[in-house]
Write an enzyme that holds these catalytic residues in place. Structure first.
Site, PDB file in Angstrom:
ATOM      1  N   SER A  15      12.829 -39.989 -73.649  1.00 47.86           N
ATOM      2  CA  SER A  15      12.664 -38.551 -73.563  1.00 47.86           C
ATOM      3  C   SER A  15      11.524 -38.154 -74.488  1.00 47.86           C
ATOM      4  O   SER A  15      11.718 -38.006 -75.697  1.00 47.86           O
ATOM      5  CB  SER A  15      13.958 -37.832 -73.974  1.00 47.86           C
ATOM      6  OG  SER A  15      13.822 -36.433 -73.838  1.00 47.86           O
ATOM      7  N   PRO A  16      10.318 -37.988 -73.957  1.00 46.42           N
ATOM      8  CA  PRO A  16       9.178 -37.614 -74.798  1.00 46.42           C
ATOM      9  C   PRO A  16       9.283 -36.160 -75.239  1.00 46.42           C
ATOM     10  O   PRO A  16      10.066 -35.386 -74.668  1.00 46.42           O
ATOM     11  CB  PRO A  16       7.982 -37.817 -73.866  1.00 46.42           C
ATOM     12  CG  PRO A  16       8.548 -37.586 -72.501  1.00 46.42           C
ATOM     13  CD  PRO A  16       9.951 -38.121 -72.534  1.00 46.42           C
ATOM     14  N   ASP A  58      13.359 -38.397 -69.217  1.00 44.06           N
ATOM     15  CA  ASP A  58      14.038 -37.098 -69.333  1.00 44.06           C
ATOM     16  C   ASP A  58      13.026 -36.092 -69.858  1.00 44.06           C
ATOM     17  O   ASP A  58      12.462 -36.276 -70.938  1.00 44.06           O
ATOM     18  CB  ASP A  58      15.218 -37.212 -70.294  1.00 44.06           C
ATOM     19  CG  ASP A  58      15.695 -35.855 -70.788  1.00 44.06           C
ATOM     20  OD1 ASP A  58      15.911 -34.966 -69.937  1.00 44.06           O
ATOM     21  OD2 ASP A  58      15.842 -35.677 -72.025  1.00 44.06           O
TER      22      ASP A  58
END
Length: 325
Positions: A15-16, A58
């Protein structure tokens, strides 16, 4: 990631930082710069993934500053990632969209949601499941959910095979017990095995069963991330380290790791934060790599692996029958 050999990773689950208007302490890139910023990472993702590996991202949506309209940056990102290389893209395939529904998310932006009441609460993140091959390693048998009592009754007592108004032929094949219901693309982390994010049905009709017990694995993960005093956060407080402010719910990597890998595979989270992905991977008997730009977050993530720390998930044994008896 440049030190990781080519085609050695089975799954990248991450999830960046999102392109949010209100910046987080770990840093956020503006929406108009996001695709360009992500390009460097994406090139490495493609290189190190195995040919049948998956990239699962995500990524939450954002708003256009000053207006009650949505940014398109996360759609622009997936379009770029999936554009053929000869057209300047990365060449990934979009295997499927998954969704994380967070019922505890705050009603923001307050101006449009709670003050002017022009919009509803934004409580869903899109999860892009990408792959290098149209047929990445995946098995939805690994994410089956227990049958509901209503479905058990149908399996026991039978039903009338018939042609539905839609034209679908409901044959006797639906009466075969296959060990559990194939979940849809909504990943439900509610405590009850048969609960849904909206609520359990009062009357279980056959049409309802087709939409629930007999559906394909759903692509929405229903899970809150509101834990405020778990082991990780207590240890951070004891050691004077600040916990990561945006932690994964364990249900998200649990579903994805079970779906896309098998024991012994290698999972990478290149924006690991508090490293929920790594802990879940270890619990599920996968190998893992974790990377983060903030060394303090990495130091704090070690508390998840202390002897006193509880497992986040329990691995499903190869001979374990998940069906409800």
């Amino acid at each position: 990631m440049s030190e990781v050999p080519d085609e050695t990773i089975d799954l990248i689950c991450t999830s960046p930082p999102f392109a949010l208007l209100r910046k987080k302490e770990y840093g956020n890139v503006n929406a108009d710069q996001y695709v360009q910023w992500f390009e460097t990472f994406a090139q490495q993702f493609y290189r190190i993934l195995k040919p049948n590996g998956s990239l699962v991202i995500d990524i939450g949506g954002s708003w256009v500053k000053g207006y009650p309209v949505r940014s398109l940056y996360h759609f622009e990102l997936v379009m770029h990632l999936c554009k053929p290389r000869i057209e300047g893209g990365l060449g990934f395939y979009l295997a499927q969209e998954l969704y994380w529904y967070n019922p505890a998310k705050l009603p923001t932006p307050a101006e449009w949601v709670t003050v002017r009441r022009e919009r509803v609460k934004d409580a869903v993140n899109t999860i892009w499941w990408l792959s290098k091959d149209p047929h990445p390693k995946a098995c939805n048998k690994n994410v089956l959910r227990p049958y509901s009592k209503a479905m058990e009754n149908f399996l026991k007592n039978g039903y009338d095979a018939k042609l539905r108004p839609s034209g679908h032929d409901i044959s006797r094949k639906f009466q075969k017990n296959r060990g559990g219901a194939i979940p849809p693309n909504i990943i439900d982390a509610q405590e009850s095995a048969v609960a849904t994010a909206i609520g359990s049905p009062v009357l279980a009709t056959f049409d309802w069963l087709l939409s629930n017990d007999l559906a394909q694995p759903v692509n929405v993960i229903s899970a809150s991330n509101t834990a405020s005093n778990d082991y990780y956060q207590r240890r951070c407080k004891e050691e004077g380290l600040k916990p990561h402010p945006a932690r994964f719910p364990q249900a998200l990597p649990e579903f994805i790791i079970n779906l896309c890998t098998e024991p012994g595979d290698l999972v990478l989270d290149p924006f690991c934060g508090s490293n929920v992905t790594g802990r879940v991977a270890e619990d599920l008997k996968r190998h893992w790599l974790a990377i983060d730009i903030n060394e303090e977050y990495l130091k704090a993530s070690q508390y998840r692996f202390e002897q006193a720390a509880n497992s986040l998930v329990m691995p499903l044994e190869a001979d374990q029958d998940i069906s409800v008896k």
